[in-house]
Scaffold this active site. Sequence first.
Site, PDB file in Angstrom:
ATOM      1  CG  LEU A  33     -38.240  43.058 -88.314  1.00 13.73           C
ATOM      2  CD1 LEU A  33     -38.095  44.319 -87.455  1.00 13.73           C
ATOM      3  CD2 LEU A  33     -39.489  43.155 -89.185  1.00 13.73           C
ATOM      4  N   GLY A  36     -35.431  45.060 -96.168  1.00 11.86           N
ATOM      5  CA  GLY A  36     -36.666  45.632 -96.725  1.00 11.86           C
ATOM      6  C   GLY A  36     -37.459  46.366 -95.642  1.00 11.86           C
ATOM      7  CG  HIS A  37     -39.227  44.145 -92.495  1.00 12.68           C
ATOM      8  ND1 HIS A  37     -38.640  42.907 -92.629  1.00 12.68           N
ATOM      9  CD2 HIS A  37     -40.556  43.940 -92.679  1.00 12.68           C
ATOM     10  CE1 HIS A  37     -39.573  41.997 -92.873  1.00 12.68           C
ATOM     11  NE2 HIS A  37     -40.742  42.590 -92.916  1.00 12.68           N
ATOM     12  CD  GLN A  61     -51.242  38.680 -92.268  1.00 15.20           C
ATOM     13  OE1 GLN A  61     -51.541  39.688 -91.635  1.00 15.20           O
ATOM     14  NE2 GLN A  61     -50.273  38.697 -93.184  1.00 15.20           N
ATOM     15  N   GLY A 147     -44.541  48.143 -98.040  1.00 12.23           N
ATOM     16  CA  GLY A 147     -43.659  47.826 -99.163  1.00 12.23           C
ATOM     17  C   GLY A 147     -44.452  47.513-100.426  1.00 12.23           C
ATOM     18  CE  LYS A 149     -41.711  39.770-101.453  1.00 13.35           C
ATOM     19  NZ  LYS A 149     -42.449  39.386-100.274  1.00 13.35           N
ATOM     20  CD  GLN A 153     -49.694  43.734 -96.823  1.00 14.42           C
ATOM     21  OE1 GLN A 153     -49.926  42.608 -96.399  1.00 14.42           O
ATOM     22  NE2 GLN A 153     -48.557  44.359 -96.558  1.00 14.42           N
TER      23      GLN A 153
HETATM   24  P1  AMP Z   1     -44.156  41.477 -93.488  1.00 11.02           P
HETATM   25  O1  AMP Z   1     -43.387  41.477 -92.212  1.00 11.02           O
HETATM   26  O2  AMP Z   1     -43.656  40.483 -94.485  1.00 11.02           O
HETATM   27  O3  AMP Z   1     -45.644  41.439 -93.274  1.00 11.02           O
HETATM   28  O4  AMP Z   1     -43.863  42.875 -94.165  1.00 11.02           O
HETATM   29  C1  AMP Z   1     -44.028  44.070 -93.476  1.00 11.02           C
HETATM   30  C2  AMP Z   1     -43.884  45.227 -94.447  1.00 11.02           C
HETATM   31  O5  AMP Z   1     -42.597  45.192 -95.044  1.00 11.02           O
HETATM   32  C3  AMP Z   1     -44.896  45.144 -95.589  1.00 11.02           C
HETATM   33  O6  AMP Z   1     -45.379  46.443 -95.888  1.00 11.02           O
HETATM   34  C4  AMP Z   1     -44.076  44.604 -96.718  1.00 11.02           C
HETATM   35  O7  AMP Z   1     -44.540  44.964 -98.000  1.00 11.02           O
HETATM   36  C5  AMP Z   1     -42.733  45.231 -96.440  1.00 11.02           C
HETATM   37  N1  AMP Z   1     -41.671  44.473 -97.113  1.00 11.02           N
HETATM   38  C6  AMP Z   1     -41.441  43.145 -97.029  1.00 11.02           C
HETATM   39  N2  AMP Z   1     -40.428  42.794 -97.840  1.00 11.02           N
HETATM   40  C7  AMP Z   1     -40.014  43.932 -98.460  1.00 11.02           C
HETATM   41  C8  AMP Z   1     -39.012  44.220 -99.430  1.00 11.02           C
HETATM   42  N3  AMP Z   1     -38.221  43.281 -99.939  1.00 11.02           N
HETATM   43  N4  AMP Z   1     -38.879  45.496 -99.843  1.00 11.02           N
HETATM   44  C9  AMP Z   1     -39.691  46.480 -99.346  1.00 11.02           C
HETATM   45  N5  AMP Z   1     -40.650  46.264 -98.424  1.00 11.02           N
HETATM   46  C10 AMP Z   1     -40.817  45.014 -97.986  1.00 11.02           C
END
Ligand code: AMP
Length: 282
Positions: A33, A36-37, A61, A147, A149, A153
């Site tokens: 994490l 962003g998270h 995935q 996110g 990002k 998805q």
């Molecule tokens: P992940 O752990 O990469 O699967 O991401 C989990 C959640 O965090 C997903 O909804 C991502 O889109 C979001 N996320 C990841 N990176 C960012 C970021 N830089 N800004 C905003 N949300 C993010």
Amino acid sequence: MRIVVRQAEMAALARRWQLNGESVGFVPTMGALHEGHASLIRRARKENRRVVVSIFVNPKQFGPNEDYSRYPRTFPADAKLCKDSGADVVYHPDVEQVYPPGFTTFVEVPGLQEPLCGRFRPGHFRGVATVVLKLLETTRPTRAYFGEKDWQQLAIIRRMALDLDLGATIVGCPIVRERDGLALSSRNVYLHPNERQAAPVIYRALTLAQALLKAGKGQKAALARGVREITSLIPDAMIDYFSLVDAESLTPPKRGQTRGLRLLAAVRVGKTRLIDNVPASL
Ligand code: AMP
């Protein structure tokens, strides 16, 4: 903050909250994490009585040649970030809790799962949609936070939630970036120092193309300029795509469409695949 590893325990807790009429905010993640998270968790904290963060590296995935086994796993630091950001529960199941022996049922979101990243990661979004559906079933959230990002998805989850009457409100949250523009990602730790230095070029190329589109330069020219920015400044970059699409349907812009567009890019820098996107209008 409570850490729950058993699916049945998480489901029972969520059902109890639901019966009590308590709102639940849910943030699904794969761990490692970062800020962003944290921004998603803080938003969930503001808007709900209860906040659950799931940390689960979802094998379904990842393609056979992808980074499932080396995906960063940093649970103790993740748990601290969740606590500091206001989570009540971290749901941290192992693979057997999520996929019982003989597991065979998948969710597909045709139309949205094939273009863009889907072309380069076959089966990826089917794995994402399936795990998100299962996690939503387990945690029964009022709101679930994703996110921007991962724009494709987000579009897929929104569609699935609508199509399957999931009930949860899907909340899209802005991209959190480093000071130099690079979108935060758990995969950024893979970048070698010289790659890390070059990586912000992707965001700069997107904003450059965005500005050219806005200035009426034409789609072809704007996209070509964005691509050139990347190939000239990151010599060994491999561009999977650099595309302008309708933000919701992810199809090419319709004739005369000037709004509701999104510019998205996926670029491989060395062994690391980076994605990013910006809004666009003509
Ligand atoms: P992940 O752990 O990469 O699967 O991401 C989990 C959640 O965090 C997903 O909804 C991502 O889109 C979001 N996320 C990841 N990176 C960012 C970021 N830089 N800004 C905003 N949300 C993010």
